[in-house]
Scaffold this active site. Sequence first.
Site, PDB file in Angstrom:
ATOM      1  N   HIS A  69      -6.406   9.712 -22.690  1.00 37.11           N
ATOM      2  CA  HIS A  69      -5.982   8.531 -22.040  1.00 37.11           C
ATOM      3  C   HIS A  69      -5.764   7.483 -23.235  1.00 37.11           C
ATOM      4  CE1 HIS A  69      -8.540  10.504 -18.858  1.00 37.11           C
ATOM      5  NE2 HIS A  69      -9.263  10.839 -19.768  1.00 37.11           N
ATOM      6  N   SER A  78      -4.149   3.009 -15.145  1.00 33.05           N
ATOM      7  CA  SER A  78      -4.820   4.228 -14.615  1.00 33.05           C
ATOM      8  C   SER A  78      -5.245   4.173 -13.211  1.00 33.05           C
ATOM      9  CB  SER A  78      -6.382   4.149 -15.294  1.00 33.05           C
ATOM     10  OG  SER A  78      -7.083   5.283 -14.846  1.00 33.05           O
ATOM     11  N   CYS A 101       0.932   6.471 -22.719  1.00 37.88           N
ATOM     12  CA  CYS A 101       1.425   6.024 -24.034  1.00 37.88           C
ATOM     13  C   CYS A 101       2.673   5.081 -24.069  1.00 37.88           C
ATOM     14  CB  CYS A 101       1.847   7.184 -24.714  1.00 37.88           C
ATOM     15  SG  CYS A 101       0.957   7.881 -26.006  1.00 37.88           S
TER      16      CYS A 101
END
Length: 171
Positions: free
Chosen positions: A35, A52, A1
């Site tokens: 995600h 990621s 985020c």
Amino acid sequence: CLHAVHTSYLTNGQPSVERFPISFKTHFSGNCFHHVVLGIYCNGRYGSLGMSRRSDLMDKPLTYRTLSDLIFEFEDSYKKYLHSVKKVKIGLYVPHEPHSFQPIEWKQLVLNVSKMMRTEVRKELEKFARDMRMKILKPSSAHSPMKERSRGKSLSPHRRQASPQRRVCRR
């Protein structure tokens, strides 16, 4: 985020680049995971920026002709890691003004993709993308910011005590 917000800040000086949040809720081995990536739209193409451990679950080049092509690419990538996508949430464009106090609209479109046919998902995504490109959609908080705040709602995604990378679904 936080990475999506920082990446948005780095692209702030590029008004031809539209940025919007995309979040995925996936299911793997009895647990739910959330995600977030920053969707990018520029010169008629879609892509994304994100973080990621898996390279195919973050940055996507600006090569996707439609928003649904980008979302389906993510869905296919999640399948490689045995995650099934349950929900997709797409927010509105992030403002380009560096000192804007306009809150980020995180979930203007929410699709429960696990209960929809792919053709339905494509139709909803393309209608939303068309409206976004025409800038028809407006943040709901812009209509009545005091009403939103008075109900005690947070203007950013709710955080739970669980780790941001692994959140267990409540049942």
